[in-house]
Design a protein around this motif. Structure first.
Motif, PDB file in Angstrom:
ATOM      1  N   TYR A  62       0.835  -1.202   0.000  1.00 34.12           N
ATOM      2  CA  TYR A  62       0.000   0.000   0.000  1.00 34.12           C
ATOM      3  C   TYR A  62       0.871   1.253   0.000  1.00 34.12           C
ATOM      4  O   TYR A  62       1.819   1.371   0.793  1.00 34.12           O
ATOM      5  CB  TYR A  62      -0.871  -0.069   1.243  1.00 34.12           C
ATOM      6  N   LEU A  63       0.539   2.198  -0.879  1.00 36.33           N
ATOM      7  CA  LEU A  63       1.258   3.471  -0.946  1.00 36.33           C
ATOM      8  C   LEU A  63       0.642   4.453   0.053  1.00 36.33           C
ATOM      9  O   LEU A  63      -0.500   4.890  -0.133  1.00 36.33           O
ATOM     10  CB  LEU A  63       1.190   4.046  -2.362  1.00 36.33           C
ATOM     11  N   PRO A  64       1.346   4.813   1.118  1.00 34.36           N
ATOM     12  CA  PRO A  64       0.758   5.626   2.192  1.00 34.36           C
ATOM     13  C   PRO A  64       0.170   6.955   1.733  1.00 34.36           C
ATOM     14  O   PRO A  64      -0.819   7.426   2.290  1.00 34.36           O
ATOM     15  CB  PRO A  64       1.931   5.843   3.154  1.00 34.36           C
ATOM     16  N   ASP A  65       0.776   7.576   0.703  1.00 36.46           N
ATOM     17  CA  ASP A  65       0.288   8.874   0.230  1.00 36.46           C
ATOM     18  C   ASP A  65      -1.134   8.798  -0.315  1.00 36.46           C
ATOM     19  O   ASP A  65      -1.816   9.835  -0.412  1.00 36.46           O
ATOM     20  CB  ASP A  65       1.209   9.418  -0.861  1.00 36.46           C
ATOM     21  N   MET A  66      -1.587   7.615  -0.670  1.00 35.71           N
ATOM     22  CA  MET A  66      -2.917   7.474  -1.252  1.00 35.71           C
ATOM     23  C   MET A  66      -4.032   7.661  -0.223  1.00 35.71           C
ATOM     24  O   MET A  66      -5.178   7.924  -0.585  1.00 35.71           O
ATOM     25  CB  MET A  66      -3.068   6.117  -1.929  1.00 35.71           C
ATOM     26  N   ILE A  71      -4.133  -4.146   0.574  1.00 40.19           N
ATOM     27  CA  ILE A  71      -5.090  -4.070   1.674  1.00 40.19           C
ATOM     28  C   ILE A  71      -4.916  -5.258   2.626  1.00 40.19           C
ATOM     29  O   ILE A  71      -4.999  -6.412   2.228  1.00 40.19           O
ATOM     30  CB  ILE A  71      -6.537  -4.015   1.146  1.00 40.19           C
ATOM     31  N   ASN A  72      -4.665  -4.927   3.886  1.00 42.09           N
ATOM     32  CA  ASN A  72      -4.639  -5.892   4.976  1.00 42.09           C
ATOM     33  C   ASN A  72      -5.346  -5.246   6.166  1.00 42.09           C
ATOM     34  O   ASN A  72      -5.978  -4.190   6.006  1.00 42.09           O
ATOM     35  CB  ASN A  72      -3.204  -6.308   5.312  1.00 42.09           C
ATOM     36  N   GLU A  73      -5.261  -5.843   7.349  1.00 43.87           N
ATOM     37  CA  GLU A  73      -6.025  -5.277   8.464  1.00 43.87           C
ATOM     38  C   GLU A  73      -5.561  -3.873   8.842  1.00 43.87           C
ATOM     39  O   GLU A  73      -6.369  -3.026   9.245  1.00 43.87           O
ATOM     40  CB  GLU A  73      -5.983  -6.196   9.683  1.00 43.87           C
ATOM     41  N   LYS A  74      -4.271  -3.565   8.666  1.00 44.70           N
ATOM     42  CA  LYS A  74      -3.753  -2.248   9.035  1.00 44.70           C
ATOM     43  C   LYS A  74      -4.088  -1.200   7.976  1.00 44.70           C
ATOM     44  O   LYS A  74      -4.579  -0.102   8.303  1.00 44.70           O
ATOM     45  CB  LYS A  74      -2.247  -2.329   9.258  1.00 44.70           C
ATOM     46  N   THR A  75      -3.822  -1.507   6.717  1.00 40.35           N
ATOM     47  CA  THR A  75      -4.110  -0.533   5.665  1.00 40.35           C
ATOM     48  C   THR A  75      -5.610  -0.372   5.450  1.00 40.35           C
ATOM     49  O   THR A  75      -6.076   0.705   5.056  1.00 40.35           O
ATOM     50  CB  THR A  75      -3.418  -0.929   4.354  1.00 40.35           C
ATOM     51  N   ALA A  76      -6.377  -1.424   5.718  1.00 48.77           N
ATOM     52  CA  ALA A  76      -7.834  -1.312   5.625  1.00 48.77           C
ATOM     53  C   ALA A  76      -8.349  -0.271   6.602  1.00 48.77           C
ATOM     54  O   ALA A  76      -9.255   0.511   6.283  1.00 48.77           O
ATOM     55  CB  ALA A  76      -8.490  -2.663   5.895  1.00 48.77           C
ATOM     56  N   SER A  77      -7.768  -0.249   7.789  1.00 49.35           N
ATOM     57  CA  SER A  77      -8.175   0.744   8.787  1.00 49.35           C
ATOM     58  C   SER A  77      -7.884   2.159   8.303  1.00 49.35           C
ATOM     59  O   SER A  77      -8.700   3.073   8.478  1.00 49.35           O
ATOM     60  CB  SER A  77      -7.449   0.474  10.107  1.00 49.35           C
ATOM     61  N   LEU A  78      -6.734   2.352   7.659  1.00 52.38           N
ATOM     62  CA  LEU A  78      -6.395   3.668   7.113  1.00 52.38           C
ATOM     63  C   LEU A  78      -7.394   4.081   6.036  1.00 52.38           C
ATOM     64  O   LEU A  78      -7.869   5.225   6.027  1.00 52.38           O
ATOM     65  CB  LEU A  78      -4.986   3.636   6.517  1.00 52.38           C
ATOM     66  N   GLY A  87     -12.407   7.340   4.406  1.00 51.31           N
ATOM     67  CA  GLY A  87     -13.694   7.449   3.723  1.00 51.31           C
ATOM     68  C   GLY A  87     -14.005   6.363   2.719  1.00 51.31           C
ATOM     69  O   GLY A  87     -15.036   6.432   2.040  1.00 51.31           O
ATOM     70  N   ALA A  88     -13.166   5.340   2.608  1.00 54.29           N
ATOM     71  CA  ALA A  88     -13.442   4.256   1.667  1.00 54.29           C
ATOM     72  C   ALA A  88     -14.603   3.402   2.163  1.00 54.29           C
ATOM     73  O   ALA A  88     -14.732   3.136   3.358  1.00 54.29           O
ATOM     74  CB  ALA A  88     -12.202   3.384   1.495  1.00 54.29           C
ATOM     75  N   SER A  89     -15.439   2.968   1.232  1.00 57.14           N
ATOM     76  CA  SER A  89     -16.583   2.127   1.586  1.00 57.14           C
ATOM     77  C   SER A  89     -16.476   0.719   1.017  1.00 57.14           C
ATOM     78  O   SER A  89     -17.226  -0.177   1.413  1.00 57.14           O
ATOM     79  CB  SER A  89     -17.888   2.770   1.112  1.00 57.14           C
TER      80      SER A  89
END
Length: 219
Positions: free
Chosen positions: A148-152, A174-181, A186-188
């Motif tokens: 996952y690219l953090p800037d996104m 996408i994993n449990e950590k990036t999903a939380s971000l 605002g992602a649905s």
């Protein structure tokens, strides 16, 4: 709003795809993400129309078709006829965005627009009246298993703040950590591939992506 989990079959065991599709129900996955790559728009080749048709004949799951191809306008009708429920194409493709959206919607399918990491969120604004969903790529499209690219995260946040009711899908790392971000920005809808299919407990993985509470022992 409940988070939708979309499983990318790019990371499934294609030799046993029917079994993999059956497992998605048990894992409580909401939809199937079907990546189409032509080897030109992205440097990889994946699935096509015959395979989508075969998947459609086997499952009634929502088929979320992501076209990573140069000329999506040319193929939109064929993918709709093969069973797509929603067709997403890249704003960076060679097809006219408005004409492509209209062509997709004319088939009865929902229509989405995907943005590569370098494309600013404002680029999609003129087309939102015809768009059911915007896909923010959080990796460079073309291959699974990337980070996952953090800037996104800020890109997701900008879209959500500008259009709070917009359906935003996130795909890549996408994993449990990036999903939380992504959810927090605002992602649905979240697409997960490697993390889901390689997990020792895919049902738990799907729940963590969705943001459901789990016991401390399970985590």
């Amino acid at each position: 709003m409940n988070t939708i989990v979309s499983a990318s079959i790019l990371n499934a065991d294609i030799c046993h795809l029917a079994d993999e599709l059956d497992k998605l129900r048990a894992w409580q996955v909401d939809m199937l993400h079907f990546d189409v790559m032509d080897g030109i728009f992205v440097p990889n080749i994946s699935f096509g129309i015959p395979m989508l048709s075969a998947v459609r004949s086997y499952t009634d799951m929502f088929l979320d078709v992501h076209l990573m191809i140069t000329d999506p306008l040319r193929y939109a009708e064929a993918f709709a006829e093969a069973g797509a429920d929603r067709i997403t194409f890249h704003l960076e493709s060679s097809s006219d965005p408005r004409a492509t959206l209209e062509a997709i919607r004319s088939t009865g399918c929902k229509a989405g627009i995907a943005l590569k990491p370098a494309t600013p969120p404002e680029a999609v604004f003129p087309y939102l009246s015809l768009t059911d969903m915007v896909l923010v790529m959080t990796v460079e499209p073309g291959f699974g298993g990337q980070s996952y690219l953090p800037d996104m995260t800020d890109k997701i946040r900008q879209l959500h703040r500008a259009f709070p009711d917009l359906c935003i899908q996130v795909d890549g790392g996408i994993n449990e950590k990036t999903a939380s971000l992504a959810r927090g920005a605002g992602a649905s809808e979240l697409v997960t591939g490697s993390y889901l299919f390689q997990s020792p407990d895919p049902a738990l993985a799907a729940a963590l992506v969705r943001g459901e509470n789990t016991s401390p022992q399970a985590v």
